[in-house]
Design a protein around this motif. Structure first.
Motif, PDB file in Angstrom:
ATOM      1  N   VAL A 131       0.860  -1.184   0.000  1.00  0.00           N
ATOM      2  CA  VAL A 131       0.000   0.000   0.000  1.00  0.00           C
ATOM      3  C   VAL A 131       0.894   1.230   0.000  1.00  0.00           C
ATOM      4  CG1 VAL A 131      -1.794   1.278   1.228  1.00  0.00           C
ATOM      5  CG2 VAL A 131      -1.804  -1.229   1.260  1.00  0.00           C
ATOM      6  N   GLY A 132       0.651   2.139  -0.939  1.00  0.00           N
ATOM      7  CA  GLY A 132       1.451   3.354  -1.022  1.00  0.00           C
ATOM      8  C   GLY A 132       0.585   4.580  -1.180  1.00  0.00           C
ATOM      9  N   LEU A 133       1.055   5.698  -0.632  1.00  0.00           N
ATOM     10  CA  LEU A 133       0.341   6.962  -0.776  1.00  0.00           C
ATOM     11  C   LEU A 133       1.338   8.099  -0.916  1.00  0.00           C
ATOM     12  CD1 LEU A 133      -0.362   8.730   2.409  1.00  0.00           C
ATOM     13  CD2 LEU A 133      -0.248   6.263   2.703  1.00  0.00           C
ATOM     14  N   PRO A 147      -2.401 -10.249   6.279  1.00  0.00           N
ATOM     15  CA  PRO A 147      -3.715 -10.312   6.910  1.00  0.00           C
ATOM     16  C   PRO A 147      -3.745  -9.811   8.352  1.00  0.00           C
ATOM     17  CG  PRO A 147      -3.393 -12.242   5.571  1.00  0.00           C
ATOM     18  CD  PRO A 147      -2.084 -11.497   5.554  1.00  0.00           C
ATOM     19  N   GLY A 148      -4.731  -8.973   8.636  1.00  0.00           N
ATOM     20  CA  GLY A 148      -4.901  -8.391   9.956  1.00  0.00           C
ATOM     21  C   GLY A 148      -4.285  -7.016  10.099  1.00  0.00           C
ATOM     22  N   MET A 149      -3.467  -6.596   9.110  1.00  0.00           N
ATOM     23  CA  MET A 149      -2.845  -5.277   9.169  1.00  0.00           C
ATOM     24  C   MET A 149      -3.756  -4.241   8.513  1.00  0.00           C
ATOM     25  SD  MET A 149       1.151  -6.297   8.393  1.00  0.00           S
ATOM     26  CE  MET A 149       1.802  -4.720   8.960  1.00  0.00           C
ATOM     27  N   VAL A 150      -3.643  -3.000   9.006  1.00  0.00           N
ATOM     28  CA  VAL A 150      -4.578  -1.936   8.655  1.00  0.00           C
ATOM     29  C   VAL A 150      -3.828  -0.758   8.037  1.00  0.00           C
ATOM     30  CG1 VAL A 150      -6.201  -0.253   9.636  1.00  0.00           C
ATOM     31  CG2 VAL A 150      -6.205  -2.620  10.460  1.00  0.00           C
ATOM     32  N   PHE A 151      -4.480  -0.076   7.078  1.00  0.00           N
ATOM     33  CA  PHE A 151      -3.891   1.129   6.508  1.00  0.00           C
ATOM     34  C   PHE A 151      -4.885   2.284   6.573  1.00  0.00           C
ATOM     35  CE2 PHE A 151      -5.824  -1.159   2.920  1.00  0.00           C
ATOM     36  CZ  PHE A 151      -6.572  -0.171   2.303  1.00  0.00           C
ATOM     37  N   LEU A 152      -4.352   3.508   6.452  1.00  0.00           N
ATOM     38  CA  LEU A 152      -5.171   4.719   6.472  1.00  0.00           C
ATOM     39  C   LEU A 152      -4.723   5.622   5.324  1.00  0.00           C
ATOM     40  CD1 LEU A 152      -5.508   7.911   7.454  1.00  0.00           C
ATOM     41  CD2 LEU A 152      -7.377   6.339   7.930  1.00  0.00           C
ATOM     42  N   ILE A 153      -5.674   6.033   4.487  1.00  0.00           N
ATOM     43  CA  ILE A 153      -5.400   6.945   3.386  1.00  0.00           C
ATOM     44  C   ILE A 153      -6.185   8.237   3.631  1.00  0.00           C
ATOM     45  CG2 ILE A 153      -5.416   7.306   0.898  1.00  0.00           C
ATOM     46  CD1 ILE A 153      -3.735   4.904   1.718  1.00  0.00           C
ATOM     47  N   PRO A 154      -5.508   9.361   3.924  1.00  0.00           N
ATOM     48  CA  PRO A 154      -6.239  10.616   4.113  1.00  0.00           C
ATOM     49  C   PRO A 154      -7.010  11.022   2.858  1.00  0.00           C
ATOM     50  CG  PRO A 154      -4.016  10.787   5.003  1.00  0.00           C
ATOM     51  CD  PRO A 154      -4.074   9.500   4.224  1.00  0.00           C
ATOM     52  N   ARG A 155      -8.048  11.733   3.076  1.00  0.00           N
ATOM     53  CA  ARG A 155      -8.952  12.143   1.997  1.00  0.00           C
ATOM     54  C   ARG A 155      -8.205  12.815   0.846  1.00  0.00           C
ATOM     55  NH1 ARG A 155     -14.295  15.948   3.002  1.00  0.00           N
ATOM     56  NH2 ARG A 155     -14.796  16.388   0.813  1.00  0.00           N
ATOM     57  N   GLN A 161      -2.736   0.120  -4.337  1.00  0.00           N
ATOM     58  CA  GLN A 161      -2.517  -1.161  -3.674  1.00  0.00           C
ATOM     59  C   GLN A 161      -2.030  -2.157  -4.726  1.00  0.00           C
ATOM     60  OE1 GLN A 161      -5.709   0.329  -3.329  1.00  0.00           O
ATOM     61  NE2 GLN A 161      -5.620   1.062  -1.219  1.00  0.00           N
ATOM     62  N   LEU A 162      -0.943  -2.861  -4.420  1.00  0.00           N
ATOM     63  CA  LEU A 162      -0.332  -3.810  -5.357  1.00  0.00           C
ATOM     64  C   LEU A 162      -0.154  -5.164  -4.681  1.00  0.00           C
ATOM     65  CD1 LEU A 162       1.285  -4.485  -8.016  1.00  0.00           C
ATOM     66  CD2 LEU A 162       3.321  -3.657  -6.819  1.00  0.00           C
ATOM     67  N   ASN A 163      -0.609  -6.209  -5.341  1.00  0.00           N
ATOM     68  CA  ASN A 163      -0.425  -7.566  -4.822  1.00  0.00           C
ATOM     69  C   ASN A 163       1.024  -7.982  -5.057  1.00  0.00           C
ATOM     70  OD1 ASN A 163      -0.444 -10.255  -4.124  1.00  0.00           O
ATOM     71  ND2 ASN A 163      -2.149 -10.822  -5.463  1.00  0.00           N
ATOM     72  N   VAL A 164       1.780  -8.139  -3.972  1.00  0.00           N
ATOM     73  CA  VAL A 164       3.188  -8.526  -4.084  1.00  0.00           C
ATOM     74  C   VAL A 164       3.414  -9.953  -3.583  1.00  0.00           C
ATOM     75  CG1 VAL A 164       4.072  -6.169  -3.966  1.00  0.00           C
ATOM     76  CG2 VAL A 164       3.699  -7.451  -1.841  1.00  0.00           C
ATOM     77  N   GLY A 165       2.340 -10.682  -3.342  1.00  0.00           N
ATOM     78  CA  GLY A 165       2.461 -12.053  -2.870  1.00  0.00           C
ATOM     79  C   GLY A 165       2.431 -13.055  -4.004  1.00  0.00           C
ATOM     80  N   LYS A 166       2.486 -14.334  -3.635  1.00  0.00           N
ATOM     81  CA  LYS A 166       2.489 -15.409  -4.624  1.00  0.00           C
ATOM     82  C   LYS A 166       1.088 -15.962  -4.897  1.00  0.00           C
ATOM     83  CE  LYS A 166       7.225 -16.856  -3.520  1.00  0.00           C
ATOM     84  NZ  LYS A 166       8.099 -17.974  -3.078  1.00  0.00           N
TER      85      LYS A 166
END
Length: 222
Positions: A131-133, A147-155, A161-166
């Motif tokens: 996740v980048g902003l 999983p279980g981690m949270v992000f916040l994007i200011p208005r 968001q980029l899938n970097v997993g397998k």
């Protein structure tokens, strides 16, 4: 498995509460004037929001939606979106909240975009997501979430968001508005009607007409 699912559900509920309740005076949408206003998406009039269904037509199913199904099709970005804004979940009408399910196939991306009308908080429920902003002073912040981690994007800030997993990845973004809106950076510049003049884009990006035309052609083919 049960405890993991329960903890994710609890965290998701906590996010909704934190996003809505502590700051009612700063909510993105006006306060509701009645308990329930299930959106009538087929109403013939257009207002800032949607009119309510008659109380006599409101049923239990109006208050529930289903995010449990894995997608079977993806767009050109290897992305699938399950709607939980007012257009996909009419119960959020006038409630100042919406949520979505975003699935990213392997290598999939939710490209750089903004939400002009809402702050976004989200939780990753599957896979690994970068996740980048970018802030208004051009500072880039990012982190790989599991999983279980949270992000916040200011208005209104640009983010992705980029899938970097397998394997596949899923996250649930929540907004403090029934309709956050979305402005896709690429669509805004290259897919307008009528098109933005090439001269504006070549001078802005300091590239030739050939580059701009190649981008337009690639997007048109998709």
């Amino acid at each position: 498995m049960y405890s993991s699912s329960a903890s994710l559900f609890g965290l998701l509920c906590g996010l909704i509460v934190l996003l809505i309740l502590p700051f009612p005076s700063h909510a993105s949408d006006p306060d509701p004037l009645q308990d329930v206003c299930i959106a009538d998406l087929n109403a013939p009039i257009s207002i800032n929001g949607f009119p309510c269904k008659p109380d006599s037509e409101v049923i239990s199913d109006d208050f529930f939606t289903d995010f449990s199904k894995n997608p079977t099709t993806f767009d050109v970005f290897k992305r699938a979106v399950t709607l939980g804004d007012v257009s996909g979940f009419p119960a959020v009408n006038t409630q100042g909240v919406s949520l979505f399910r975003i699935d990213l196939d392997v290598g999939g991306i939710n490209p750089p975009h903004t939400h002009p009308r809402g702050t976004e908080a989200g939780i990753v429920t599957r896979g690994k997501v970068l996740v980048g902003l970018v802030t208004t002073n051009n500072t880039f912040f990012s982190k790989v979430l599991t999983p279980g981690m949270v992000f916040l994007i200011p208005r209104a800030l640009i983010h992705f968001q980029l899938n970097v997993g397998k394997g596949p990845a899923t996250f649930i973004p929540i907004f403090n508005t029934q309709n956050p809106g979305v402005s896709d950076s690429l669509t805004t510049l290259f897919d307008t009607t009528p098109p933005i003049p090439n001269e504006v884009l070549t001078k802005s990006f300091r590239v030739s007409d050939d580059v701009i035309n190649a981008i337009r052609k690639a997007r048109a083919s998709n």
